[in-house]
Each structure stands twice: as structure tokens, then as C-alpha cells.
Design a protein around this motif. Structure first.
Motif, mmCIF file in Angstrom:
data_model
loop_
_atom_site.group_PDB
_atom_site.id
_atom_site.type_symbol
_atom_site.label_atom_id
_atom_site.label_comp_id
_atom_site.label_asym_id
_atom_site.label_seq_id
_atom_site.Cartn_x
_atom_site.Cartn_y
_atom_site.Cartn_z
ATOM 1 N N HIS A 49 38.878 35.945 43.062
ATOM 2 C CA HIS A 49 38.512 35.398 44.369
ATOM 3 C C HIS A 49 39.694 35.466 45.343
ATOM 4 C CE1 HIS A 49 35.516 32.717 41.960
ATOM 5 N NE2 HIS A 49 34.988 33.898 42.223
ATOM 6 N N GLN B 288 42.847 40.787 50.113
ATOM 7 C CA GLN B 288 42.458 42.150 50.489
ATOM 8 C C GLN B 288 42.084 42.232 51.972
ATOM 9 O OE1 GLN B 288 38.953 43.469 48.441
ATOM 10 N NE2 GLN B 288 38.929 45.484 49.376
ATOM 11 N N ARG C 274 40.704 39.051 46.492
ATOM 12 C CA ARG C 274 39.780 39.684 47.439
ATOM 13 C C ARG C 274 39.932 39.099 48.845
ATOM 14 N NH1 ARG C 274 38.409 44.651 45.856
ATOM 15 N NH2 ARG C 274 37.614 44.661 43.722
#
Length: 577
Positions: A25, A31, A28
Motif C-alpha cells: 500500500h 509511486q 504504491r
């Protein structure tokens, strides 16, 4: 007041653990360019945005969402925008009502499935307010509603135009040959001059007013015009407030009590509300575990006067005028004897606190209780052998001579046949006839379209007739007016008594007595019932298939049976593995 700690946040289930799943989690989010400092220990706020390129009422939400985000960030939260289904009343066919429950499901599952602690709902166009509130109420997280706000007043040749209401008015004038094609195009360009919802007291402004009255918006939020800078500030203030609501654990059940819904109904009556309010409020309340029925509306309609002089119940003014006159806080300050002032709002304070300092600046726009525009009866619920489970009329928006009437039926089995015949010069009809449209309810429409304001036959329009009794199992736009009896339940498509009416049958209504009667002997009705053949289902697959198998009737709010609170145990938190 006990406040949550960061470890108590729901989002911590996704981000706080030292395990591989939480690593996924966090990585990302990184990201997308976020640092742990952006979310760590902060309430994560979902902003459900119903903006789309096909939604003129919410055109400003593309930028307003940034104002909401600014408020969330100022208060120490972490905002995430989640696009939700956009239901444009003017574009979605066959009816946005077909998709209200789909948006409610969308909202509920968006909230439940994401790592969020609180919710800002951005809506306003007719079905979006009830749908978003239904979904968020079922999800159960702290929630605040941001209304889209009404558009600016329309204008044509120096005349003030109101959404819907003047469209029907001038359309009849065009049908009568009194408005040219060029003038009609000018009306089209002048009636909707800005983004925002209808500026009459249609369904949109009715439902956002109810959202405020039940405590789900900031005080005064519902009437701010969409193009007003106050609207931007309200968006930011809502973003700030939702963060504190998370820390306070101020959830919908703590706001949406029976007292809150009784406040909502009282305000709706005083506003001269849209008839659609009945269906939506029943569905919303039942999601909150509050059993509101047609009887609650009828009871309050007998005691709460219409004091908002806003079209179509009012004669002159529009929502922009209502805002300048003091808005909903001003109106509620004159309704205190009809309100539960101890009800809690999203501010965490009582309604009484929300109304402190409220004033009215124009006594003609917002009347006093002693000088209403209509002493009672914004809505009335009728029952009888034609509508055993009830139907609805808006007495405040129809010619008073039709409140007690008997006339012969002129029956149309569906909307296309009505449209094909209503303008025939040889149509056998008088202004005393009762126009009947059936097979236009939840199943029959499908989706219960706003077909209930049947057009006056053209031959009568040319004679100067502008109102007559019309009965259907459909709804009508909240911007509409006239002696329209709506929401006949059960509907004709599933064998309700409306399916048995024949042209020439006498129909009697008496609003004071709350009755509607098909004057046909019971043995004759029994013969017709035995001969009735059920029409084929509208859908054989997809969402429509699910809709027609689970939709409730109008008097029950048209929610899906499996979404109502009593259907089963509450849904728990999603598993994270």
C-alpha cells in the motif's frame, strides 16, 4: 469529547502495519509521488466527485474539488478524489431514477473498499443528493455533503426565467402559436445561464435543502448560488470540517435521527418542495434505520405552511433571491416551532446553534408563519381504490378548482401513445377530463421517469386551458406545476388498479378528504382484473434485469430491497490480506 488517536484511524489498517501487504500500500502511494509524511497519522478523506463532461449542474466541480482538498489539507487531513457515477438529469436516459440506486451502491462500495476515514460528498443534481447520502449512510463513516448550488436566474427579453417551470410555460405558448422558432431559440439560450442546479424549487434545491435540514451540510450551505464566491469558501470550510468529524467520530447515525428527518420534512413543506422528495427521503431515512412513511409527509403538510415564495409554488422568486433573503437558515429561523432544535448537525452542535443569528431580509421571499403563500398542503397523500398504497399531489402548485373534481378518464397506456395522440385536433377531450398515463412507474417506465406532468392537449391549449387533472404512476419534475397526481402505488405494470382504468370511467378526487376513487363497481373491476395480462419484463440481462427484480414501489422509496437496513446484518470492514 473523546477524540480518536492516529492509531484508531481506519486508514491505519492499510498503512500502519509492518508487513508485506502494508508495504504494498505504502509503495504504491509513493509511486504517485507522495511521501509517508503526506498520510502518516492523518485522516484520509475521500472526496466523491460527481463531475462529468455531460453534467452541466456540476460543471464547476472540476475546480471546486480543489477547494475541498485545500480545506482538508489545512486541517491536517490527506484528501483523495474518487470519481463517482454522474447522473445528469438532462442527459441520462431513460431516467436518472433508474440509476439512483446504482450511484448509491457506487458510493457505498467506494467508501467501504478504500483506505479512507471520512467522506466529502459532492452532488446536487436531483438524484445525486439522495443517492450519495444513501450510500454514505450505509457505509457509516463520518460524512459531510457539499451541495452544487443553484444556477443564476434565467433571462429573456427582460423577463426572469426559471428552470423547468418557464420551459413548460413557454412551450405551451409555442404550441399555441404565440412564440416563433427564433424566440424559442432565445429562450433556450437564456434559461440556463451558469453552471449549477435548477434555480426553481425543483428536486435539486429541495433535496439539498433537506440535506441541510437533516444536519448533513454546513449551516447555510444549500442555497448558495453555484457561481457565488461564497460557494468556494463553503467547499473549503467543508474540507476543514470533515477532518475534525473524523477525530470526533461523528458518523451519520449520530446525525440522521428521526428528529433530523422530521426537521427535513418540515423544511420541505415550508419550501413548497418537489413531490420527488417523498420517494427520496423515505429511502434515505430507511438507510439510517428511521422508518419514515407517506403518513409523515401528509401529517406535516397539514400543519406546516409554505413560506418560501419560490417558483413553482411561489409566484415570483427564484433560489438566487431566496439566498439573498436569508437562505435556509432564515427560513428555519421562522419555523422553530416546527423543528427539533436539539438535533445534532455535522458541526457537532445542535440545530439551535446553527440558527443563531439567522435573519430574513425580504419578507416577501421568505414569508412569516402568519403570512404564508399557502397555509398548508405543500404536498398531500391521497388513497383510495385507485391507489391503495397512496399517491401524491402538490396542491400549492395547481389550480385550486381541481382540488375537488370528478371527470371522465382519457387513458394512455404508455408515453409514446400519449405523445402520438395528445396534439390531435380531433382528440375527444375537455378540460374536465382526467388524463391518465400508466405503465410509467418503477417497473413500467422503466425507472419511473418524470412523465407525470402530461401536456395539456393542444386543442385545449389553443382554447386557453393551462391546467387539468392528470394521473400517473410516474414522477414529475420538481420544477413542474399543475393538478398532477403522481406515484400511484402499486403501479399499473405489476397489476395495480391503474391498469384497470378504461377511457370514460369516472374518477373523483378530494384533496381535503385525501381520497381518490375510480367510480367503477367492484364486480366490474374484478372482471377486468381477471382479464388483465402482465406485460413482458423490460430487461432480460444486466443492471436493468437486477433493477426490475429488486426495486421497491414508490410508497417504499424505490430502494432495492437488498440495500435496505432491515434486509440483513451490516457489512463489516473489508479483509486485508
Amino acid at each position: 469529547m473523546t477524540r480518536k488517536s492516529p492509531s484508531d484511524l481506519r486508514s491505519a489498517r492499510w498503512f500502519a502495519a509492518d508487513d508485506l501487504r502494508s508495504f504494498g500500500h505504502r509503495s504504491r502511494w509513493m509511486q504517485m509521488g507522495y511521501d509517508p509524511e503526506d498520510w502518516a497519522g492523518k485522516p484520509m478523506i475521500a472526496i466523491l466527485n460527481t463531475w462529468s463532461d455531460a453534467q452541466p449542474c456540476h460543471a464547476h466541480f472540476k475546480t471546486r474539488v480543489e477547494d475541498v482538498k485545500r480545506g482538508v489539507l489545512q486541517a491536517g487531513g490527506f484528501p483523495i478524489e474518487l470519481p463517482a457515477l454522474s447522473l445528469s438529469e438532462s442527459n441520462v436516459k431513460p431516467s436518472t431514477m433508474l440509476y439512483r440506486n446504482l450511484l448509491a451502491m457506487d458510493a457505498e462500495e467506494l467508501i467501504r473498499s478504500h483506505s479512507v476515514d471520512g467522506v466529502v460528498l459532492m452532488g446536487g443534481c436531483d438524484k445525486t443528493t439522495p443517492a450519495l447520502l444513501m450510500g454514505a449512510t450505509s457505509a457509516g463513516l463520518p460524512t459531510i455533503y457539499v451541495p452544487a448550488g443553484p444556477m443564476l436566474r434565467g433571462n429573456w427579453k427582460g423577463k426572469v426565467l426559471g428552470s423547468g417551470s418557464d420551459a413548460w410555460k413557454y412551450w405551451d405558448e409555442r404550441r399555441a402559436g404565440k412564440i416563433s422558432d427564433a424566440e424559442w431559440t432565445e429562450v433556450e439560450g437564456g434559461i440556463a445561464r451558469s453552471y449549477g442546479v435548477c434555480m426553481t424549487m425543483g428536486t435539486a434545491s429541495t433535496m439539498t435543502a433537506i440535506a441541510e435540514a437533516i444536519g448533513m451540510t454546513l449551516p447555510g450551505a444549500s442555497a448558495i448560488p453555484a457561481a457565488d464566491a461564497n460557494h468556494i469558501r463553503m467547499c473549503t470550510q467543508s474540507g476543514r470540517r470533515i477532518v475534525d468529524m473524523v477525530w470526533e467520530d461523528l458518523t451519520p447515525p449520530k446525525v440522521q435521527t428521526r428528529k433530523a428527518y422530521e426537521n427535513g420534512i418540515a423544511v420541505a413543506m415550508a419550501m413548497g418542495c418537489s413531490t420527488n422528495a417523498i420517494i427520496h427521503v423515505i429511502a434515505m431515512a430507511r438507510r439510517a434505520g428511521v422508518d419514515i412513511s407517506l403518513d409523515d409527509f401528509d401529517r406535516m403538510s397539514r400543519t406546516v405552511p409554505v413560506i418560501a415564495n419560490v417558483r413553482p409554488s411561489g409566484e415570483t422568486y427564484l433560489m438566487e433571491d431566496f439566498f439573498y433573503a436569508g437562505g435556509l437558515r432564515g427560513l428555519m429561523s421562522r419555523l422553530k416551532d416546527h423543528l427539533h432544535l436539539d438535533a445534532v448537525t455535522v458541526t457537532g452542535q445542535t440545530l439551535a446553534a446553527a440558527l443563531e443569528g439567522a435573519e430574513v431580509y425580504n419578507d416577501d421571499v421568505i414569508r412569516t408563519i402568519d403570512n404564508p403563500i399557502y397555509a398548508e398542503g405543500a404536498l398531500a397523500v391521497l388513497r383510495g381504490n385507485l391507489a391503495p398504497d397512496g399517491c401524491v399531489i402538490k396542491p400549492s402548485a395547481c389550480a385550486q378548482r381541481f382540488l375537488r373534481h370528478t371527470g371522465p378518464a382519457l387513458v394512455f397506456d404508455d408515453y409514446p401513445s400519449m405523445k402520438a395522440n395528445i396534439d390531435r385536433d380531433d382528440l375527444e377531450v375537455t378540460e374536465d377530463h382526467v388524463l391518465v398515463l400508466r405503465n410509467a412507474g418503477p417497473h413500467g417506465g422503466p425507472g419511473m421517469p418524470e412523465w407525470g406532468m402530461l401536456p395539456i392537449p393542444r386543442k385545449l391549449v389553443k382554447q386557453g386551458v393551462r391546467d387539468m387533472v392528470r394521473i400517473s404512476d410516474a414522477r414529475m419534475s420538481g420544477t413542474s406545476y399543475g393538478a398532477c397526481i403522481l406515484h400511484v402505488s402499486p403501479e399499473a405494470y405489476i397489476g395495480g388498479p391503474l391498469a384497470l382504468v378504461r377511457t370514460g370511467d369516472m374518477i373523483s378526487l378530494d384533496v381535503a378528504a385525501r381520497s381518490i376513487t375510480l367510480d367503477v363497481a367492484e364486480d366490474e373491476l374484478a372482471r377486468r382484473r381477471a382479464a388483465w395480462v402482465a406485460p413482458p419484463r423490460r430487461y432480460e440481462r444486466g443492471y436493468g434485469w437486477m433493477f426490475t427484480r429488486h426495486i421497491r414501489q414508490a410508497h417504499d422509496g424505490c430502494d432495492f430491497d437488498f440495500l435496505e437496513t432491515q434486509f440483513g446484518a451490516p457489512v463489516g470492514e473489508p479483509a486485508i490480506y
